[in-house]
Scaffold this motif. Sequence first.
Motif, short mmCIF file in Angstrom:
data_model
loop_
_atom_site.label_atom_id
_atom_site.label_comp_id
_atom_site.label_asym_id
_atom_site.label_seq_id
_atom_site.Cartn_x
_atom_site.Cartn_y
_atom_site.Cartn_z
N LYS A 70 21.69 -8.34 -24.30
CA LYS A 70 21.34 -8.50 -22.88
C LYS A 70 19.97 -9.16 -22.78
O LYS A 70 19.00 -8.71 -23.38
CB LYS A 70 21.32 -7.13 -22.19
N LEU A 71 19.91 -10.23 -22.01
CA LEU A 71 18.68 -10.97 -21.81
C LEU A 71 18.23 -10.83 -20.36
O LEU A 71 19.04 -10.99 -19.44
CB LEU A 71 18.89 -12.44 -22.16
N TYR A 72 16.95 -10.52 -20.16
CA TYR A 72 16.37 -10.44 -18.82
C TYR A 72 15.56 -11.71 -18.58
O TYR A 72 14.74 -12.10 -19.42
CB TYR A 72 15.43 -9.23 -18.70
N ALA A 73 15.79 -12.33 -17.45
CA ALA A 73 15.10 -13.60 -17.18
C ALA A 73 14.83 -13.74 -15.68
O ALA A 73 15.38 -13.00 -14.85
CB ALA A 73 15.94 -14.78 -17.66
N VAL A 74 13.95 -14.68 -15.35
CA VAL A 74 13.68 -15.05 -13.96
C VAL A 74 13.64 -16.57 -13.89
O VAL A 74 13.33 -17.24 -14.89
CB VAL A 74 12.33 -14.48 -13.45
N PRO A 75 13.96 -17.15 -12.74
CA PRO A 75 13.77 -18.59 -12.59
C PRO A 75 12.31 -18.93 -12.88
O PRO A 75 11.41 -18.16 -12.53
CB PRO A 75 14.13 -18.85 -11.11
N LYS A 76 12.05 -20.03 -13.51
CA LYS A 76 10.69 -20.39 -13.92
C LYS A 76 9.74 -20.36 -12.73
O LYS A 76 10.00 -20.97 -11.70
CB LYS A 76 10.67 -21.77 -14.57
N GLY A 77 8.64 -19.64 -12.89
CA GLY A 77 7.63 -19.55 -11.84
C GLY A 77 7.86 -18.46 -10.83
O GLY A 77 7.02 -18.22 -9.96
N LYS A 78 8.99 -17.73 -10.92
CA LYS A 78 9.31 -16.66 -9.98
C LYS A 78 8.84 -15.31 -10.53
O LYS A 78 8.63 -15.14 -11.73
CB LYS A 78 10.82 -16.61 -9.72
N GLY A 79 8.69 -14.33 -9.61
CA GLY A 79 8.26 -13.00 -9.99
C GLY A 79 9.42 -12.12 -10.43
O GLY A 79 10.59 -12.52 -10.38
N LYS A 80 9.07 -10.88 -10.80
CA LYS A 80 10.05 -9.95 -11.35
C LYS A 80 11.12 -9.56 -10.34
O LYS A 80 12.21 -9.14 -10.71
CB LYS A 80 9.33 -8.70 -11.87
N GLU A 81 10.81 -9.70 -9.04
CA GLU A 81 11.81 -9.36 -8.03
C GLU A 81 13.02 -10.30 -8.08
O GLU A 81 14.05 -10.04 -7.46
CB GLU A 81 11.20 -9.36 -6.63
N TYR A 82 12.90 -11.40 -8.83
CA TYR A 82 14.00 -12.35 -9.00
C TYR A 82 14.66 -12.19 -10.37
O TYR A 82 15.38 -13.07 -10.83
CB TYR A 82 13.51 -13.78 -8.82
N GLU A 83 14.42 -11.07 -11.00
CA GLU A 83 14.98 -10.83 -12.33
C GLU A 83 16.50 -10.72 -12.30
O GLU A 83 17.07 -10.14 -11.39
CB GLU A 83 14.38 -9.54 -12.90
N PHE A 84 17.13 -11.28 -13.31
CA PHE A 84 18.57 -11.16 -13.46
C PHE A 84 18.90 -10.95 -14.94
O PHE A 84 18.01 -10.98 -15.80
CB PHE A 84 19.30 -12.40 -12.91
N MET A 85 20.17 -10.71 -15.22
CA MET A 85 20.58 -10.39 -16.59
C MET A 85 21.68 -11.33 -17.08
O MET A 85 22.51 -11.78 -16.30
CB MET A 85 21.08 -8.95 -16.66
N VAL A 86 21.64 -11.59 -18.36
CA VAL A 86 22.69 -12.34 -19.05
C VAL A 86 23.22 -11.45 -20.17
O VAL A 86 22.44 -10.90 -20.95
CB VAL A 86 22.16 -13.65 -19.66
N TYR A 87 24.53 -11.29 -20.24
CA TYR A 87 25.15 -10.51 -21.30
C TYR A 87 25.90 -11.42 -22.26
O TYR A 87 26.49 -12.43 -21.85
CB TYR A 87 26.14 -9.49 -20.72
N ARG A 88 25.88 -11.03 -23.51
CA ARG A 88 26.61 -11.75 -24.56
C ARG A 88 27.58 -10.75 -25.19
O ARG A 88 27.19 -9.79 -25.85
CB ARG A 88 25.64 -12.28 -25.61
N PHE A 89 28.86 -10.97 -24.94
CA PHE A 89 29.90 -10.05 -25.39
C PHE A 89 30.78 -10.69 -26.47
O PHE A 89 30.75 -11.91 -26.67
CB PHE A 89 30.81 -9.65 -24.22
N LYS A 90 31.58 -9.85 -27.09
CA LYS A 90 32.61 -10.31 -28.01
C LYS A 90 33.94 -9.76 -27.51
O LYS A 90 34.07 -8.57 -27.26
CB LYS A 90 32.33 -9.81 -29.42
N ASP A 91 34.93 -10.64 -27.32
CA ASP A 91 36.21 -10.18 -26.81
C ASP A 91 37.07 -9.59 -27.94
O ASP A 91 36.65 -9.51 -29.09
CB ASP A 91 36.95 -11.30 -26.07
N GLU A 92 38.29 -9.19 -27.57
CA GLU A 92 39.15 -8.51 -28.54
C GLU A 92 39.56 -9.43 -29.71
O GLU A 92 40.01 -8.95 -30.76
CB GLU A 92 40.42 -7.98 -27.85
N ASN A 93 39.42 -10.74 -29.52
CA ASN A 93 39.74 -11.69 -30.60
C ASN A 93 38.52 -12.04 -31.45
O ASN A 93 38.59 -12.88 -32.34
CB ASN A 93 40.33 -12.97 -30.00
N GLY A 94 37.38 -11.42 -31.13
CA GLY A 94 36.18 -11.69 -31.89
C GLY A 94 35.41 -12.90 -31.42
O GLY A 94 34.43 -13.32 -32.05
#
Length: 230
Positions: A70-94
């Motif tokens: 899980k990666l936490y990021a914000v648009p460049k130059g924005k504050g923490k109130e604009y924080e969002f998340m990116v998830y990296r998963f593996k499906d049932e096929n790997g």
Amino acid sequence: MKKAKAILACILLFATILGGCGMEKENSNNEMYTREEVRQQMLEYLDDKYGEEFDVLDIVYKDWSRNWEKLYAVPKGKGKEYEFMVYRFKDENGEIYYTDDYFIIAKKDEYSEYLKTIIDQYYDEYRFRFYFSGDIKKKNNLDQNIAFDEFQKYADEHLVLDVQIFLKEDKEDVATVKLNQLYNYLSKDMSLVAISVFGFSDENYKEHILSKTSELDYSSYYSDFTVKKG
């Protein structure tokens, strides 16, 4: 017993070493990635999808207790109130796949204005915050260019809206009536809505709400405050 404890300690140490190295079998091609490569892949996913620059706030790597990053990021130059998340998963096929909720943050300001026009009908002097929650594991192809009416439809059907209102209100019974009316209005379209109202005396409202615009520390995602003008 001592031998069993020694074996367990070795197993835990081995798992820790593997987690620290950030190396593991990733897909059917037996490709192995370091933590830095994983981080770069997540950023490339964002670049391919959104074509914008982002600042990374933090990243959580997979280990023996979780099989995702899980990666936490914000648009460049924005504050923490604009924080969002990116998830990296593996499906049932790997196979690796990604999900994120940046498209929600991209509509944050516009949705705040929309909510304000509604709350204005019920309360006079107030501030509010809101955030959305939902199942981020579900794949979708929505991005920052989604039209507001399309985003609103998506939010109505798939997201939970949580609104917290801070107001100067002396009569609790009046505030409760208005709260029920506001809830009925918002919930007529949305599948799940939660609203909380916090009343303050005039003195406390000025001290704890209006006078601390920059110091307020609310850690919820997608949070926003608006003061009604006039």
